[in-house]
Write a protein that holds these residues in place. Structure first.
Motif, PDB file in Angstrom:
ATOM      1  N   UNK A 264      13.180 -17.963 -29.486  1.00 54.77           N
ATOM      2  CA  UNK A 264      12.322 -16.861 -29.048  1.00 54.77           C
ATOM      3  C   UNK A 264      11.467 -16.374 -30.192  1.00 54.77           C
ATOM      4  N   UNK A 265      11.124 -17.308 -31.128  1.00 55.64           N
ATOM      5  CA  UNK A 265      10.212 -16.966 -32.214  1.00 55.64           C
ATOM      6  C   UNK A 265      10.908 -16.788 -33.547  1.00 55.64           C
TER       7      UNK A 265
ATOM      8  N   UNK B 170      10.322  -8.897 -23.985  1.00 55.80           N
ATOM      9  CA  UNK B 170      10.696  -8.898 -25.404  1.00 55.80           C
ATOM     10  C   UNK B 170       9.965  -9.977 -26.189  1.00 55.80           C
ATOM     11  N   UNK B 171       9.626 -11.070 -25.510  1.00 53.00           N
ATOM     12  CA  UNK B 171       9.076 -12.234 -26.222  1.00 53.00           C
ATOM     13  C   UNK B 171       7.560 -12.334 -26.066  1.00 53.00           C
ATOM     14  N   UNK B 172       6.959 -12.972 -27.039  1.00 56.78           N
ATOM     15  CA  UNK B 172       5.513 -13.162 -27.065  1.00 56.78           C
ATOM     16  C   UNK B 172       5.132 -14.417 -26.283  1.00 56.78           C
ATOM     17  N   UNK B 173       5.311 -14.337 -24.978  1.00 55.28           N
ATOM     18  CA  UNK B 173       4.979 -15.454 -24.089  1.00 55.28           C
ATOM     19  C   UNK B 173       4.998 -14.869 -22.684  1.00 55.28           C
ATOM     20  N   UNK B 174       4.115 -15.327 -21.814  1.00 54.50           N
ATOM     21  CA  UNK B 174       4.092 -14.746 -20.468  1.00 54.50           C
ATOM     22  C   UNK B 174       3.942 -13.237 -20.567  1.00 54.50           C
TER      23      UNK B 174
ATOM     24  N   UNK C 255       5.621 -13.019 -34.047  1.00 52.80           N
ATOM     25  CA  UNK C 255       6.981 -13.018 -33.520  1.00 52.80           C
ATOM     26  C   UNK C 255       7.043 -13.233 -32.018  1.00 52.80           C
ATOM     27  N   UNK C 256       7.939 -14.099 -31.582  1.00 57.13           N
ATOM     28  CA  UNK C 256       8.291 -14.087 -30.172  1.00 57.13           C
ATOM     29  C   UNK C 256       7.853 -15.245 -29.310  1.00 57.13           C
TER      30      UNK C 256
END
Ligand code: ASP
Length: 361
Positions: A59-60, A114-118, A224-225
């Motif tokens: 997750x980064x 929380x994550x840098x995607x979608x 991040x992410x």
């Protein structure tokens, strides 16, 4: 006895050469090389496996320190990674493909803000979200990638469609979105990607830069992410998938390493499957994912040795930060980073999920 790495190479060489030079010269070579044909080539037994199937996720990577995370946030990261691992593992356990497993794991992480995607994608300097994703099949070397899409809820699903339903590998922007519409890919309004945390991160980045140009330093939380997964299925096939919003305050139109096959994403049954995260420009220039797989093939390095040489050697010398998660055809894994942390996890056949955040864990 012929060791499994050699057997794999012989098998690859046999498959690659039989069509071109005919089998006879190759058979002569194999006999000279002392190979037991009956056992090792005709029967083509699977290489000895550490794990029958399994997957790794991330997750980064970046400056993730114990001071920067509350225990509640740590817990949220662990449980999101575990959910992704279980989604992929369930598919593999039931005999599903590595491709389906990596897609399922990445979708879980794309849906988690929380994550840098979608959903949780970072903002460009102009305050928009532009998402990149890629998927690769290690069995066929088929691949699909999208860059700079703005309205696709799960870019990894669009990358999969590019691979499965088009004659192309890489599509960008509006063309990619229009293509996806034919297949009812889920589209969302652009404000679906608005999260306060990412918006504030953009304001901080712009203040620090005093300009809206692309960030000069990656190691300040801007990268991040990103999320990704790599898997081995029961049939011995490998696959990898990666998805990202890129880097905070990137210029609009900038595409990172994630959808560049061989840079941020790569899979080849002959070597390994990887998903990368980090300062994308370095991963593109060094073709990081391909380089790790190629080192295994060309030098006989193990997955861990190859990943170490590139992440701790090549990248560190240039100031490139980040890491990879990877799995090879025998079920060996590597979760390697040169940053203080990387959200990561693995789940191999018959084992519980394992998730980690900090480098020293
Ligand atoms: N590699 C991604 C990019 O440069 C960022 C990341 O991995 O966090 O777009």
């Amino acid at each position: 006895m012929v060791n499994s790495k050699f057997t794999r190479r012989v098998r690859t060489a046999f498959a690659a050469s039989a069509g071109r030079v005919g089998a006879v010269p190759l058979l002569v070579f194999l006999v000279i090389a002392g190979c037991d044909l009956g056992d090792e080539v005709e029967g083509m037994p699977a290489p000895e496996r550490t794990a029958e199937f399994g997957l790794v996720v991330h997750g980064g990577a970046g400056t993730i320190t114990r001071e920067s995370l509350t225990p509640e946030l740590e817990e949220q990261y662990h449980s999101a990674l575990e959910e992704a691992l279980r989604a992929g593992h369930d598919i593999l356990e039931q005999g599903g493909s590595a491709l389906d497993a990596v897609s399922a794991a990445v979708v879980v992480l794309e849906d988690e803000p929380l994550f840098n995607a979608g959903r949780g994608a970072v903002f460009t300097a102009e305050g928009t979200n532009e998402l990149d994703a890629a998927i690769m099949d290690g069995r066929t070397l088929d691949a699909g990638a999208v860059g700079g899409v703005k309205r696709i809820r799960n870019p990894i699903e669009l990358a999969r469609l590019v691979m499965d339903e088009s004659p192309h590998v890489f599509m960008v922007g509006e063309g990619a979105e229009t293509f996806g519409r034919q297949f009812d890919v889920v589209e969302v309004d652009e404000d679906y990607f608005y999260t306060e945390a990412r918006w504030e991160a953009l304001q901080r980045a712009l203040e620090n830069d005093g300009t809206s140009s692309a960030p000069s330093s990656a190691d300040d939380g801007r990268m991040l992410g990103t999320v990704g997964a790599a898997a081995l299925d029961r049939d011995g096939n490998l696959a990898a998938a990666t998805s990202t919003g890129g880097m905070t305050a990137k210029r609009f139109g900038r595409v990172g390493d994630v959808p560049v096959i061989g840079a941020g994403t790569y899979a080849n049954n002959a070597s390994c499957a990887l998903s990368a995260t980090g300062h994308g420009e370095y991963f593109i220039r060094n073709v990081v994912s391909y380089d790790i797989c190629a080192r295994m093939l060309y030098t006989g390095a193990t997955l861990e040795e190859a990943a170490d040489a590139v992440i701790h050697g090549v990248l560190v010398e240039q100031g490139g930060t980040g890491g990879v998660v990877a799995i090879d055809a025998s079920g060996n894994i590597a979760l390697t980073m040169n940053t203080p942390g990387m959200y990561r996890g693995h789940m191999l056949a018959g084992q519980d999920p394992v998730t980690r955040i900090y480098q020293e864990e």
